[in-house]
Design an enzyme around this catalytic site. Structure first.
Site, PDB file in Angstrom:
ATOM      1  N   LYS A 177       0.852  -1.192  -0.013  1.00 17.18           N
ATOM      2  CA  LYS A 177       0.173  -0.002  -0.054  1.00 17.18           C
ATOM      3  C   LYS A 177       0.889   1.084  -0.237  1.00 17.18           C
ATOM      4  O   LYS A 177       2.055   1.181   0.731  1.00 17.18           O
ATOM      5  CB  LYS A 177      -1.061   0.064   1.108  1.00 17.18           C
ATOM      6  CG  LYS A 177      -1.929   1.269   1.516  1.00 17.18           C
ATOM      7  CD  LYS A 177      -2.326   1.328   2.865  1.00 17.18           C
ATOM      8  CE  LYS A 177      -2.998   2.715   3.030  1.00 17.18           C
ATOM      9  NZ  LYS A 177      -3.658   2.829   4.474  1.00 17.18           N
ATOM     10  N   GLU A 222      -8.696  12.171  12.476  1.00 17.18           N
ATOM     11  CA  GLU A 222      -7.860  11.100  12.927  1.00 17.18           C
ATOM     12  C   GLU A 222      -6.989  11.627  14.458  1.00 17.18           C
ATOM     13  O   GLU A 222      -6.057  12.310  14.018  1.00 17.18           O
ATOM     14  CB  GLU A 222      -7.084  10.326  11.994  1.00 17.18           C
ATOM     15  CG  GLU A 222      -6.297   9.147  12.360  1.00 17.18           C
ATOM     16  CD  GLU A 222      -5.838   8.540  11.206  1.00 17.18           C
ATOM     17  OE1 GLU A 222      -5.175   7.300  11.500  1.00 17.18           O
ATOM     18  OE2 GLU A 222      -6.057   8.931   9.933  1.00 17.18           O
ATOM     19  N   GLU A 266      -6.768  -2.439   3.598  1.00 22.86           N
ATOM     20  CA  GLU A 266      -6.229  -1.270   3.885  1.00 22.86           C
ATOM     21  C   GLU A 266      -6.268  -0.819   5.326  1.00 22.86           C
ATOM     22  O   GLU A 266      -5.183  -0.533   5.877  1.00 22.86           O
ATOM     23  CB  GLU A 266      -6.913  -0.154   2.873  1.00 22.86           C
ATOM     24  CG  GLU A 266      -6.215   1.270   3.148  1.00 22.86           C
ATOM     25  CD  GLU A 266      -6.889   2.264   2.390  1.00 22.86           C
ATOM     26  OE1 GLU A 266      -6.620   3.344   2.651  1.00 22.86           O
ATOM     27  OE2 GLU A 266      -7.823   2.054   1.353  1.00 22.86           O
ATOM     28  N   GLU A 402     -11.784  10.622  -4.777  1.00 25.55           N
ATOM     29  CA  GLU A 402     -11.657  10.671  -3.116  1.00 25.55           C
ATOM     30  C   GLU A 402     -10.996  11.960  -2.922  1.00 25.55           C
ATOM     31  O   GLU A 402     -11.313  12.586  -1.815  1.00 25.55           O
ATOM     32  CB  GLU A 402     -11.349   9.356  -2.879  1.00 25.55           C
ATOM     33  CG  GLU A 402     -11.015   9.424  -1.360  1.00 25.55           C
ATOM     34  CD  GLU A 402     -10.450   8.050  -0.732  1.00 25.55           C
ATOM     35  OE1 GLU A 402      -9.632   8.086  -0.178  1.00 25.55           O
ATOM     36  OE2 GLU A 402     -10.971   6.833  -1.407  1.00 25.55           O
ATOM     37  N   LYS A 406     -12.003  14.770  -0.074  1.00 31.72           N
ATOM     38  CA  LYS A 406     -11.160  14.980   1.182  1.00 31.72           C
ATOM     39  C   LYS A 406     -10.874  16.577   1.018  1.00 31.72           C
ATOM     40  O   LYS A 406     -10.744  17.031   2.271  1.00 31.72           O
ATOM     41  CB  LYS A 406      -9.991  14.093   1.238  1.00 31.72           C
ATOM     42  CG  LYS A 406     -10.431  12.835   1.578  1.00 31.72           C
ATOM     43  CD  LYS A 406      -9.187  11.865   1.422  1.00 31.72           C
ATOM     44  CE  LYS A 406      -9.658  10.480   1.874  1.00 31.72           C
ATOM     45  NZ  LYS A 406      -8.588   9.237   1.854  1.00 31.72           N
TER      46      LYS A 406
END
Length: 415
Positions: A177, A222, A266, A402, A406
């Site tokens: 990844k 986060e 992921e 995406e 964001k």
């Protein structure tokens, strides 16, 4: 003010209860806000008593050592003794070891706090000074301003090509990844009141950490690490889908995310990297067996909360050093992912995807992954960033879309 490498100053610190609830945003310096807030609770800083700069691979450890020295040399009168009181430093750290931008710890001259119904004021001065600063007064917001963010160093086609390149390397087994980002830029008007975008972010994304440190601001969903009284908490986000257009499609999207093999894999990478990084510092690590879907105004995320008991005298900044960079914002294996990011991204990330937050005299603090964010430079140019996790099967167009989603929090706050 000082920079790392100079003699450690001696500070005098006094924290007292406020006679009334003070507005965190209204008291900020419009041109240099310092803020850490979620759902109306947090701390706001005004002015600068000490500014420390760090760079290179040892920046986190250097900062932790400098903070210990500064605390040991300070005289602290804390009459409140709750989270966020006493001697505090705001911090913002770069993503890459060799970033041209510096990482900083900033100690304000005045801190206003409001948490769980308690309001306080902390004032800080150098020992050579005779008086603390008077409490700043709340001021009216400056004129509204709007700017249009345009393509930066990474064009849409360039980003899609980078995703395709990364996917081919993942498919041949070079790594599992990598998180690739792109940038957008704009020029702010002279004298722009930077409290305005912070107010928009706090209102639009109340469950995120609205932050501002050293011209770096955003609303991160986060939590990288939170340490308090021997306990550490982290929230891992990895795996994303846009919100549905209505209630029914939104529910379908949430279920699709929770059952998506790509997103679950992921997410597992990201959770495992946090658990492994914390292992030397903690015991009794507890994490949910399955990730949950976290709803934000424009996105669904897969999320896992982790809690652990600290086994050493490590500060929250030491834990940040151990965790950064996580798989959620770099990739797996991390060294290979970081190297590929440097190869494929035509810009220096600066503090984007680094760590932003604060710590106190005991070493406790709260730190977030610096996402949904932008940096203002000395020429009043603002650069915003957004990225996505690339794994086997990632589609370049979908990943590009995406990043658009964001970027929306910053676009809405500025445009």
């Amino acid at each position: 003010m000082t920079s790392s490498g100079q003699p450690t100053p001696q500070l005098r610190v006094q924290t007292v209860l406020a006679s009334s609830t003070l507005s965190l945003l209204a008291h900020l310096d419009p041109s240099d806000p310092q803020l850490w807030m979620r759902e109306g609770h947090g701390i706001a800083g005004i002015g600068t008593a000490v500014r420390l700069e760090f760079s290179g691979a040892s920046r986190f450890h250097d900062a932790a050592d400098a903070w210990r020295r500064l605390v040991a040399n300070a005289v602290i009168d804390n009459q409140v003794n709750t989270l966020g009181t006493g001697l505090i430093a705001f911090g913002a750290f770069t993503f890459a070891d060799h970033s041209a931008q510096t990482s900083v710890l900033r100690v304000p001259r005045t801190i206003i706090g409001f948490v769980d119904g308690t309001s306080w004021v902390t004032r800080i001065r150098l020992a050579s000074e005779t008086d603390f600063d008077p409490l700043p007064t709340a001021t009216a917001y400056g004129p509204e301003f709007r700017v249009n963010l345009r393509t930066g160093s990474m064009t849409p086609d360039g980003f899609k090509a980078a995703v395709a390149d990364a996917t081919s390397r993942i498919d041949r087994g070079d790594l599992s990844k990598v998180v690739l980002a792109r940038d957008v830029v704009a020029k702010l008007p002279a004298g722009a009141d930077l409290r305005r975008p912070l107010c928009d972010l706090a209102r639009g994304y109340p469950s995120c950490w609205t932050f501002a440190v050293d011209g770096f601001f955003g609303a991160s969903p986060e939590t990288l690490i939170r340490s308090l009284d021997g306990t550490a908490n982290a929230r891992v986000l990895a795996g994303t889908m846009p919100r549905g257009r209505d209630g029914q499609s939104d529910e379908v999207t949430s279920i699709a995310l929770a059952t998506s093999r790509k997103n679950l894999e992921e997410h597992e990478f990201a959770v495992r990297s946090v658990q492994e990084a914390l292992t030397p510092y903690v015991t009794d690590v507890v994490a949910s067996e399955m990730p949950f879907t976290l709803k934000l105004p424009n996105l669904w995320h897969l999320a896992t909360d982790i809690e652990a008991t600290l086994t050493s005298a490590a500060t929250s900044l030491d834990l940040v050093a151990a965790l950064h960079p996580t798989a959620a914002i770099a990739g797996t294996p991390t060294p290979d992912a970081v190297a590929l990011i440097a190869e494929l991204e035509p810009f220096d990330r600066g503090r984007y995807a680094g760590a932003v937050g604060w710590l106190d005299a005991s070493g406790d603090g709260q730190w977030a992954v610096a996402l949904r964010c932008a940096q203002i430079d000395s020429n009043n140019v603002v650069t915003a960033y957004a990225g996505g996790g690339i794994v086997s099967g990632s589609d370049p167009q979908t990943e590009y879309e995406e990043t658009n989603i964001k970027l929306q929090p910053i676009i809405d706050a500025l445009g």
